[in-house]
Design a protein around this motif. Sequence first.
Motif, PDB file in Angstrom:
ATOM      1  N   TYR A 178      23.051  75.989 -38.888  1.00  0.00           N
ATOM      2  CA  TYR A 178      23.619  75.346 -38.692  1.00  0.00           C
ATOM      3  C   TYR A 178      23.918  74.160 -39.332  1.00  0.00           C
ATOM      4  O   TYR A 178      25.624  74.138 -39.532  1.00  0.00           O
ATOM      5  N   ILE A 179      23.237  73.084 -39.533  1.00  0.00           N
ATOM      6  CA  ILE A 179      23.653  72.594 -40.283  1.00  0.00           C
ATOM      7  C   ILE A 179      24.047  72.309 -41.450  1.00  0.00           C
ATOM      8  O   ILE A 179      24.877  71.648 -42.488  1.00  0.00           O
ATOM      9  N   PHE A 180      23.393  73.484 -42.439  1.00  0.00           N
ATOM     10  CA  PHE A 180      24.169  73.915 -43.814  1.00  0.00           C
ATOM     11  C   PHE A 180      25.353  73.905 -43.710  1.00  0.00           C
ATOM     12  O   PHE A 180      26.010  74.043 -44.279  1.00  0.00           O
ATOM     13  N   ALA A 181      25.234  74.225 -42.965  1.00  0.00           N
ATOM     14  CA  ALA A 181      27.352  75.229 -42.732  1.00  0.00           C
ATOM     15  C   ALA A 181      27.897  74.438 -42.572  1.00  0.00           C
ATOM     16  O   ALA A 181      29.154  74.098 -42.933  1.00  0.00           O
ATOM     17  N   TYR A 182      27.998  73.097 -41.565  1.00  0.00           N
ATOM     18  CA  TYR A 182      28.309  71.970 -41.391  1.00  0.00           C
ATOM     19  C   TYR A 182      28.765  71.072 -43.236  1.00  0.00           C
ATOM     20  O   TYR A 182      30.139  70.908 -43.391  1.00  0.00           O
ATOM     21  N   ALA A 183      27.674  71.398 -43.375  1.00  0.00           N
ATOM     22  CA  ALA A 183      27.326  70.435 -44.948  1.00  0.00           C
ATOM     23  C   ALA A 183      28.577  70.791 -46.118  1.00  0.00           C
ATOM     24  O   ALA A 183      28.922  70.115 -46.610  1.00  0.00           O
ATOM     25  N   GLU A 207      31.676  82.271 -38.440  1.00  0.00           N
ATOM     26  CA  GLU A 207      30.730  81.781 -38.496  1.00  0.00           C
ATOM     27  C   GLU A 207      29.608  80.631 -37.886  1.00  0.00           C
ATOM     28  O   GLU A 207      28.243  81.032 -37.006  1.00  0.00           O
ATOM     29  N   ILE A 208      30.264  80.283 -37.872  1.00  0.00           N
ATOM     30  CA  ILE A 208      29.644  78.830 -36.577  1.00  0.00           C
ATOM     31  C   ILE A 208      30.369  78.510 -35.341  1.00  0.00           C
ATOM     32  O   ILE A 208      29.455  78.627 -34.207  1.00  0.00           O
ATOM     33  N   GLU A 209      31.650  79.063 -35.016  1.00  0.00           N
ATOM     34  CA  GLU A 209      32.071  78.849 -33.628  1.00  0.00           C
ATOM     35  C   GLU A 209      32.949  80.341 -33.466  1.00  0.00           C
ATOM     36  O   GLU A 209      33.673  79.632 -33.377  1.00  0.00           O
ATOM     37  N   PRO A 210      31.720  80.623 -33.605  1.00  0.00           N
ATOM     38  CA  PRO A 210      32.720  82.352 -33.179  1.00  0.00           C
ATOM     39  C   PRO A 210      33.396  82.506 -31.343  1.00  0.00           C
ATOM     40  O   PRO A 210      34.569  82.848 -31.662  1.00  0.00           O
ATOM     41  N   ASP A 211      32.899  81.199 -30.879  1.00  0.00           N
ATOM     42  CA  ASP A 211      33.974  80.861 -29.596  1.00  0.00           C
ATOM     43  C   ASP A 211      35.455  80.389 -29.364  1.00  0.00           C
ATOM     44  O   ASP A 211      35.687  79.333 -28.525  1.00  0.00           O
ATOM     45  N   ARG A 212      35.831  80.095 -30.642  1.00  0.00           N
ATOM     46  CA  ARG A 212      37.122  79.031 -31.053  1.00  0.00           C
ATOM     47  C   ARG A 212      38.138  79.878 -31.736  1.00  0.00           C
ATOM     48  O   ARG A 212      37.711  80.095 -33.385  1.00  0.00           O
ATOM     49  N   TYR A 213      39.042  80.029 -31.582  1.00  0.00           N
ATOM     50  CA  TYR A 213      40.016  81.278 -31.728  1.00  0.00           C
ATOM     51  C   TYR A 213      41.020  80.778 -32.461  1.00  0.00           C
ATOM     52  O   TYR A 213      42.206  79.685 -31.905  1.00  0.00           O
ATOM     53  N   VAL A 214      41.249  80.646 -34.098  1.00  0.00           N
ATOM     54  CA  VAL A 214      42.280  80.751 -34.472  1.00  0.00           C
ATOM     55  C   VAL A 214      43.025  82.253 -34.612  1.00  0.00           C
ATOM     56  O   VAL A 214      42.801  82.823 -34.986  1.00  0.00           O
ATOM     57  N   SER A 269      34.221  86.814 -51.672  1.00  0.00           N
ATOM     58  CA  SER A 269      33.221  85.553 -52.358  1.00  0.00           C
ATOM     59  C   SER A 269      32.108  84.944 -51.013  1.00  0.00           C
ATOM     60  O   SER A 269      32.367  85.741 -50.349  1.00  0.00           O
ATOM     61  N   MET A 270      31.996  83.610 -51.374  1.00  0.00           N
ATOM     62  CA  MET A 270      31.597  83.273 -50.054  1.00  0.00           C
ATOM     63  C   MET A 270      32.273  82.723 -49.220  1.00  0.00           C
ATOM     64  O   MET A 270      31.087  82.030 -47.959  1.00  0.00           O
ATOM     65  N   TRP A 271      33.179  82.795 -49.383  1.00  0.00           N
ATOM     66  CA  TRP A 271      34.429  82.421 -48.125  1.00  0.00           C
ATOM     67  C   TRP A 271      34.051  83.128 -47.078  1.00  0.00           C
ATOM     68  O   TRP A 271      34.044  83.857 -47.054  1.00  0.00           O
ATOM     69  N   ARG A 272      33.426  82.086 -45.766  1.00  0.00           N
ATOM     70  CA  ARG A 272      33.715  83.086 -44.416  1.00  0.00           C
ATOM     71  C   ARG A 272      34.832  82.085 -43.306  1.00  0.00           C
ATOM     72  O   ARG A 272      34.352  80.224 -43.380  1.00  0.00           O
ATOM     73  N   PRO A 273      34.747  82.977 -42.588  1.00  0.00           N
ATOM     74  CA  PRO A 273      35.865  81.276 -41.986  1.00  0.00           C
ATOM     75  C   PRO A 273      34.586  81.052 -40.183  1.00  0.00           C
ATOM     76  O   PRO A 273      33.982  81.512 -40.007  1.00  0.00           O
ATOM     77  N   LYS A 274      35.027  79.294 -40.582  1.00  0.00           N
ATOM     78  CA  LYS A 274      33.911  79.117 -39.156  1.00  0.00           C
ATOM     79  C   LYS A 274      34.156  79.196 -38.025  1.00  0.00           C
ATOM     80  O   LYS A 274      33.316  79.381 -36.997  1.00  0.00           O
ATOM     81  N   ARG A 275      35.145  79.638 -37.705  1.00  0.00           N
ATOM     82  CA  ARG A 275      36.110  79.714 -36.511  1.00  0.00           C
ATOM     83  C   ARG A 275      37.078  80.986 -36.499  1.00  0.00           C
ATOM     84  O   ARG A 275      37.060  81.725 -37.951  1.00  0.00           O
ATOM     85  N   THR A 276      36.594  81.769 -35.070  1.00  0.00           N
ATOM     86  CA  THR A 276      37.096  83.667 -35.351  1.00  0.00           C
ATOM     87  C   THR A 276      38.936  83.188 -35.679  1.00  0.00           C
ATOM     88  O   THR A 276      39.426  82.245 -35.488  1.00  0.00           O
ATOM     89  N   SER A 309      26.999  64.698 -39.895  1.00  0.00           N
ATOM     90  CA  SER A 309      25.990  65.718 -40.266  1.00  0.00           C
ATOM     91  C   SER A 309      25.557  66.236 -38.206  1.00  0.00           C
ATOM     92  O   SER A 309      24.372  67.034 -38.419  1.00  0.00           O
ATOM     93  N   ASN A 310      26.227  65.400 -36.894  1.00  0.00           N
ATOM     94  CA  ASN A 310      25.306  65.507 -36.318  1.00  0.00           C
ATOM     95  C   ASN A 310      26.373  66.292 -35.667  1.00  0.00           C
ATOM     96  O   ASN A 310      27.363  66.044 -35.192  1.00  0.00           O
ATOM     97  N   LEU A 311      26.003  67.609 -35.583  1.00  0.00           N
ATOM     98  CA  LEU A 311      26.992  69.063 -34.909  1.00  0.00           C
ATOM     99  C   LEU A 311      27.857  69.029 -33.814  1.00  0.00           C
ATOM    100  O   LEU A 311      28.815  69.223 -33.350  1.00  0.00           O
ATOM    101  N   TYR A 312      26.393  67.755 -32.952  1.00  0.00           N
ATOM    102  CA  TYR A 312      27.312  68.033 -31.068  1.00  0.00           C
ATOM    103  C   TYR A 312      28.379  67.078 -31.684  1.00  0.00           C
ATOM    104  O   TYR A 312      29.608  67.558 -30.571  1.00  0.00           O
TER     105      TYR A 312
END
Length: 758
Positions: free
Chosen positions: A41-46, A372-379, A416-423, A660-663
């Motif tokens: 989680y921390i790495f993904a945010y970074a 990948e990180i916030e599947p509960d947030r929708y675009v 590619s290495m791209w992954r959507p952060k949000r759904t 870096s403070n994901l919360y």
Amino acid sequence: MYQKLSDAYRNVRNYSNYRSNSKIQILLISATAFVLFFTGYIFAYAIHSKSNNKNFNHMSNELSLNREFRNLLLSSINKENIKSHLKYLTSFAHLAGTDGGKKSAEYVHQVWKEQGLEDVQMIDYDVYLDIPDEKNLNKLDIVDQNGTKKTFEIKETIYDQDLNFINISKPFLAYSQNGSIMSNKLYYLNYCDYQDFELVLSKNISLNDSVVICRYGWSFRANKALNAQKFGAKGLILFDDPLRSSPKQAQDEIYPNGQFMPENGTQRGTLYMHDGDPLTPNYPSNKYTYRLSEEKTILPKIVCQVIGFGLAKELFNLMDDQIPVPEFWKGEMNVSYSLGGILKRKKSIILTVYSEKKIKKIHNVIGVLRGEIEPDRYVMVGNHRDSWTFGSIDPSSATSVLLETSRSLSQLKKNSMWRPKRTVLFLSWDAEEYGLIGSTEWVEEFFKKLTVNGIVYINCDNAVQGNYSYEAKASPQLHQLLFQVTKNIQYDQKISIYDRWLENNPNENSTEPKISSNMGSGSDHAVFLQKLGVPCIDQKFVRNKRDEKFKNIFGYPLYHTSYETYKLVENYMDPEFFGLTSITKVISETTRVMSDSLIIPFDLENYYQNIKNQLRIFNKEFGLRLNKLNISLNNLEESIENLGKHINEFNQRLKNIDQSNLYLVRQYNEQIKNFERSFLDVYYLETGSTHTLYAPSSLNKYVGNSFPGVVESIVRLEQAKMFSQDFVEDIKINLSILINSIQSASHILKDPTDFSRF
């Protein structure tokens, strides 16, 4: 790396399930899972941030990240795919509730499956539609005093013999009353707007037992029907005057030789004033839902029909021409534009409409790129799919764009290495043309879930009305996002899409492109903004604003006709598919940025400036009238300034957060997400809109009112036959609701534990 971390987490979890008989093993495995998950989680945010930069400007900095991903995405967009989708979708009619409508849904479902989207599904609803009787054409009879009839069947000339016209809907207006009416009185009422009827009443003319004819333009057709009904007419005839569909300068460009209207071309459309299934207001049309009887709905109670301007000429020549009309009521037909009355030579007209209202199944389609990180947030990215006819512009141009947008983003994820952060949710709606039914039913069914999780809704309905420049309407916090996205996409080798947009449609100061925040209705964005409080974008490519042939035309001339064919796009409106390819790039990149940004890229300062500007306009129009009623706007002004203060303080705190403070990042994103929601008030307007700052006008659903509750209260007072203090109190009530919603937005932006009052 994302995948490896998530795989590791899944392996640990599976192992834990398999060897669950030891408490020590469970604890060790759970601890390992937590460490791996938290590290990932921390790495993904970074990846989404510059970890050492505490003075983070989230708008400009975020948009400059991942330039490589942007270039990969934009270079992958292929106009041949767009052409292929459009060619198929325009090869058959796809009216909602018909076999063609289902066939188009199955096509989108299949394409999204092949593209590798997740959780692709069709979601069906049983809704109340009005289906024309194709065996009996609607008709208009002119009857002389001896009873001899001259019958005009209302149909369009077929020019494209290679197309399948078998299932094309005949010219009709959905939800008109069925049956026949006869009258010897015919009145011309311009656009059938409220002020047009007031002018007629000022001449002591009664419209009771008459038929009214009016031209398209200026307002939504359902408003026209409701006005005609309110003022006593028993029938309504609509037509498109050549002034706005077939102007004198364009006579060499009439379809099939161009994009202008033939004389028997007819604009189909709905007469339903609200959104969603008429029988299940506020609730989804599922098997368990209670349904109203038609008598309890607000559907029109009069017979209504659309005709071509060729037949309109015949009727104008029958009308009494003794009462002239104002100059601005006149169009370009070679007739005497007069108010009318008793028909000449003791003639009468009979208007007959054949159709059947019944419950029909409609089909929404949904596809998912899971975050990948916030599947509960929708675009959310959407477009309606149903059409009155072939629908090459409305809506299949945008359906083709949606399908290429989903493919390009799915391919970016695969290659590619791209992954959507949000759904990212891709949404294909049915029955929009009848009254935003498919999108409204879906929102009503998943209302709670979408209220909590929705970030943005990106809409496209008519993707091209020309191929010269991009144009958009959007919630205020999204303006800067669109400006920066379009600056990063080239229009040609010399200028960006932003540059052309600014040149074609500048704001009043010529500092930025003009972009309206008052989105009104007319497409599926309305339900997301008005019911959910989710910020929205609606967009298209348009023609050159300086083209004289289009100076009186809003939209495009062949709107909702059977001439919306593939040929119309390929030969006349976007021959090189430049506009369609360009808007696909804008939508794809906007979606990527919204799904990918560490901090949600909303510009709240612009929202504050927009509200201030709306107050200035409102004060200019209504200030003196409110003063005479002893109603002050001081508290409203104070609440807006208070909002500006708290937006500024929020932005200052946001610049200095530890990314870096994901919360903490999640907390600030929640405040940004919930900002728009604070302007909602349950059942705020009778129309079903709950947004206190922007909502469709009750006088013209296509356009929006700022401070709508207050404006609607003022309109009711001005339209009342007698003054009552109750109208004044209603204005005060709505003003206080508006102020409270603005104060609520300020509270949303304060520190979560700060409950101090203003």
